[in-house]
Enzyme design. Structure first.
Site, PDB file in Angstrom:
ATOM      1  N   ILE A 437       3.935  -4.357   3.534  1.00  0.00           N
ATOM      2  CA  ILE A 437       2.893  -4.986   2.725  1.00  0.00           C
ATOM      3  C   ILE A 437       2.563  -6.389   3.226  1.00  0.00           C
ATOM      4  O   ILE A 437       1.495  -6.913   2.951  1.00  0.00           O
ATOM      5  CB  ILE A 437       3.307  -5.004   1.244  1.00  0.00           C
ATOM      6  N   ARG A 521      12.332 -13.957 -11.089  1.00  0.00           N
ATOM      7  CA  ARG A 521      11.289 -14.345 -10.134  1.00  0.00           C
ATOM      8  C   ARG A 521      10.345 -15.337 -10.803  1.00  0.00           C
ATOM      9  O   ARG A 521       9.629 -14.995 -11.752  1.00  0.00           O
ATOM     10  CB  ARG A 521      10.533 -13.104  -9.664  1.00  0.00           C
ATOM     11  N   ASP A 605      -5.063  -8.750  -0.354  1.00  0.00           N
ATOM     12  CA  ASP A 605      -4.271  -8.246  -1.488  1.00  0.00           C
ATOM     13  C   ASP A 605      -4.927  -8.605  -2.823  1.00  0.00           C
ATOM     14  O   ASP A 605      -5.337  -9.752  -3.033  1.00  0.00           O
ATOM     15  CB  ASP A 605      -2.861  -8.835  -1.470  1.00  0.00           C
ATOM     16  N   CYS A 649      -0.013  -3.674  -7.190  1.00  0.00           N
ATOM     17  CA  CYS A 649       1.328  -3.253  -7.599  1.00  0.00           C
ATOM     18  C   CYS A 649       1.532  -3.474  -9.095  1.00  0.00           C
ATOM     19  O   CYS A 649       0.920  -4.343  -9.705  1.00  0.00           O
ATOM     20  CB  CYS A 649       2.404  -4.010  -6.827  1.00  0.00           C
ATOM     21  N   HIS A 700      11.887  -4.357  -5.489  1.00  0.00           N
ATOM     22  CA  HIS A 700      12.446  -5.270  -6.478  1.00  0.00           C
ATOM     23  C   HIS A 700      13.897  -4.933  -6.803  1.00  0.00           C
ATOM     24  O   HIS A 700      14.532  -5.607  -7.600  1.00  0.00           O
ATOM     25  CB  HIS A 700      11.598  -5.245  -7.754  1.00  0.00           C
TER      26      HIS A 700
END
Length: 764
Positions: A437, A521, A605, A649, A700
């Site tokens: 990605i 995060r 993106d 995503c 993740h």
């Protein structure tokens, strides 16, 4: 009016210096024991509570603190633990909790998606038929802890049963009633225990009430709150809504609860009209969310006070609570550390602590009927006016470029089928091309070197040499893995939005304006305070350098205009459409510069495209129109054989295929590792006519997927994606992963793809 109070819906739990994040991550690395983890988190919780009290908040909220995610907390507390986690341990503990959040080597994580239209991601409750029970009333523990240190009784908060049940997955329509029959008594048990412990008020958050409910759902809400009122009559419930107005206001305010919380920022027009038409019960408390809990701009205190005065001209509630429009977890903690911002900008900002000060000012005004410090109000107006008049908000060149846009700026030259043919002829890629990605692991060495450069401890030349060496090292790794399309790795980038904002006019950057995106995060969104303008190439040097050192194609990597918008704190004096088009025009120039440098695959993106959707469906079409147009303004001027990719995503795609198609991107990569079955089903019903790259494993999670696991996803997806348009990739960037696990996972991904190619050849 008998009483006016100041309160919060929720407060940022990460700490000014991200103490929470560091504590959690040290535990994951086994640098802290579970006891040490809890001790440190307790210290942080108490610090947050006492600070809010010191800032003048009358009623501090508890239950807004978490060990990962509040939705997961509730699911775990109610034993909504899928069967696959039972292999980890007999009695669920933190090991199970974090496996649900992050996955483990033994099992995949639960699905993750965005919390309404914010950039916060929650863990989706997954019901698999297990018997529900109250494992441990953690909210009660937090309430008792807070009660020991606060002067006033705290207000516990939890996500309400209607919202929670509706965001839960795993049950079908026939099973829902059985699920709810188990769930409601657990809420009753929690409420009763809190009442018994001395809770005077309990906040129940029902953001789903701001969406248009069917008659069936409205009846369900009425049944839920009637049952709670009957079975726990002593509980004084503050039913809190946020992110919009309430469509079924007349019915909701008649629910058997003691108070109603309304958003008078994002739902100002609708809620104001409803109050004007239907009034408000004088036996209920009205909590008015008048301070924006989702941005960083100082409120116009005079305007806000006038809004409240206007409300009180129409209704006389039992009590009035002044609060933010939603939880302040969506804002940074304090502006105190932002010493490097220029004064005109800094003086117009308000983070969580400053918003609490605004709430106190307004609360005192409503109580006293006058401002306790008139100079504060004058300074507030002056600060806002100074920013409005600043040269950064009056760029004539940008204004002229915007005015010159036409419909032709949103169209590629030829249809996709024609582009595909010339792109395949140029690129000569194999079937099922493999790629990533964009980002590769940002090791401690990468972070330290960048920090040393920013501090001036190393020269520009030393930093550039390091970036080149790291890029070449990963080019070699990618070549050895036999990936088909390479990336440069983005080692120079701190964040996919911040990096671009640093190189464009109109952006400012903070030192500690951190907010949580998911789990631990944290992101530090840039501030769009002025007109956005391209100055010089931002990514050409690194991308062209990489292309010069490999025979493979290299993708240019950009963040799209809507994502830059949605992942920034955005000026509030222009429409979001106009700001997005400013960004799109800047990106168009960058894409043209990449193309001129010989880059023929460019990824733009847009992972945040869906999160900007208004909550009401009737408002979707206008947003989707200008969001898609902005993407096409960025990408429409490239040659036919330049391939435009995009990436999305962690959002629900089932009802979002048409907007994605409208982007007219040649290839899109999607997250499927946590929700593969749902996307496959959606693609069967709504085929995607362009190239599509399936995210075949979850980045993740630290686990490395097996070749067989990836192969299964690939084989199942062949049913819905034609071979000639099928790409293979991870589900997101690899920035946060370690190098060893990244290489191992990509190696398995490539091997699974090779196996699929061989199987296709045999079957031909």
């Amino acid at each position: 009016m008998t009483n006016v109070k100041s309160t919060t819906i929720g407060y940022p739990y990460i700490g000014e210096n991200r103490e929470w994040k560091r504590t959690i991550e040290r535990f994951w690395k086994n640098d802290l024991t579970e006891t040490e983890l809890e001790q440190q988190l307790k210290q942080q919780r108490i610090h947050n509570l006492l600070k809010q009290e010191k800032l003048g908040i009358d009623q501090v909220t508890v239950g807004d603190f978490t060990q990962y995610d509040r939705v997961l907390d509730l699911a775990f507390m109610f034993n909504i633990i899928p069967d696959r986690y039972k292999i980890l341990e007999q009695s669920p503990s933190l090991k199970t909790y974090y496996a649900m959040a992050r996955g483990s080597q033994e099992t995949v994580a639960c699905e993750m998606t965005k919390w309404f239209n914010t950039n916060y991601h929650y863990i989706v409750p997954e019901y698999t038929g297990e018997k529900l029970s109250l494992q441990n009333n953690t909210l009660l523990s937090l309430f008792n802890e807070a009660k020991e240190v606060l002067k006033n009784t705290p207000k516990p908060t939890l996500i309400g049963p209607f919202t929670f049940s509706k965001i839960t997955k795993g049950y079908n329509e026939q099973q829902f009633a059985a699920y709810l029959v188990q769930l409601l008594p657990l809420y009753e048990e929690v409420l009763q225990q809190l009442v018994d412990a001395g809770a005077e008020w309990i906040q129940i958050e029902e953001p789903l009430l701001t969406q248009e409910l069917s008659d069936e759902d409205l009846k369900l809400v009425q049944v839920i709150y009637k049952q709670l009122a009957e079975n726990v009559p002593q509980a004084k419930i503050m039913l809190t809504t946020y992110f919009e107005g309430i469509p079924q206001y007349e019915q909701i305010v008649q629910l058997p609860v003691a108070g109603i919380g309304l958003d008078f920022v994002h739902g100002f027009k609708e809620n104001s009209q409803s109050i004007n038409q239907f009034g408000f019960p004088n036996d209920k408390v009205l909590a008015v969310g008048v301070i924006n809990g989702r941005d960083i701009w100082a409120s116009n205190l005079k305007e806000v006070s006038q809004q409240i005065d206007a409300i009180l001209q129409l209704v006389q509630p039992k009590e009035l609570w002044i609060q933010p429009s939603c939880s302040l977890q969506h804002t940074p903690v304090t502006t105190a550390s932002e010493t490097e911002l220029f004064d005109v900008l800094k003086n117009a900002l308000a983070f969580a602590d400053e918003k609490l000060e605004e709430i106190q000012q307004i609360t005192n005004y409503i109580k006293e009927g006058k401002w306790t410090n008139p100079q504060v109000i004058q300074d507030n107006l002056t600060n806002l006016q100074n920013l409005a008049n600043h040269v950064s908000r009056n760029n004539e060149e940008v204004k002229n470029e915007l005015n010159a846009l036409t419909e032709a700026d949103t169209k590629r030259g030829v249809p996709f089928e024609t582009r595909l043919e010339v792109q395949q002829k140029l690129l000569q890629l194999p079937s099922f091309p493999t790629t990533t990605i964009g980002s590769f692991p940002q090791s401690a060495v990468v972070k330290k070197t960048r920090s040393d450069w920013r501090k001036g401890d190393i020269s520009n030349e030393q930093y550039e040499k390091f970036l080149e060496e790291e890029t070449l090292r990963w080019v070699k790794i990618q070549e050895e893995l036999e990936l088909d399309v390479l990336v440069h790795g983005e080692f120079e980038r701190t964040d996919m939005v911040e990096y671009f904002g640093e190189k464009l006019k109109g952006f400012a950057f903070t030192k500690k304006a951190w907010v949580v995106s998911y789990g631990s995060r944290c992101v530090k969104p840039p501030v769009i305070y002025g007109d956005v303008q391209w100055i010089e190439p931002m990514t050409v040097k690194e991308t062209a350098f990489t292309q010069q050192h490999t025979k493979q194609w290299v993708k240019g990597m950009l963040t799209g205009p809507v994502t830059i918008l949605n992942w920034s704190f955005v000026r509030d004096d222009l429409s979001r459409e106009k700001v997005t088009n400013q960004i799109a025009l800047a990106l168009r120039k960058e894409i043209e510069a990449l193309e001129a440098a010989g880059i023929r695959i460019i990824q733009v993106d847009e992972p945040a495209l869906r999160e900007g959707l208004p909550l009401r469906k009737k408002n979707h079409s206008d947003y989707l129109r200008w969001a898609a147009d902005a993407f096409k303004i960025s990408t429409s001027t490239v040659k036919d054989d330049t391939q435009i990719h995009t990436h999305m995503c962690y959002c629900e795609f089932n009802d979002f295929i048409d907007p994605i198609i409208s982007l007219d991107a040649d290839v899109i990569s999607l997250e499927t590792s946590r929700s593969h079955g749902e996307l496959t089903h959606s693609l069967k019903e709504n085929p995607y006519p362009y190239g599509i790259g399936l995210g075949v494993y979850d980045i993740h999670s630290p686990r490395v997927p097996s070749v067989e696991e990836i192969a299964t996803i690939l084989e199942e997806s062949l049913v819905t994606i034609p071979v000639q348009r099928f790409w293979v990739n991870p589900d997101c960037g690899l920035k946060t992963r370690g190098e060893t696990e990244t290489v191992a996972a990509l190696k398995n991904m490539v091997q699974a793809t090779k196996n699929l190619r061989n199987a296709q050849l045999i079957n031909q």
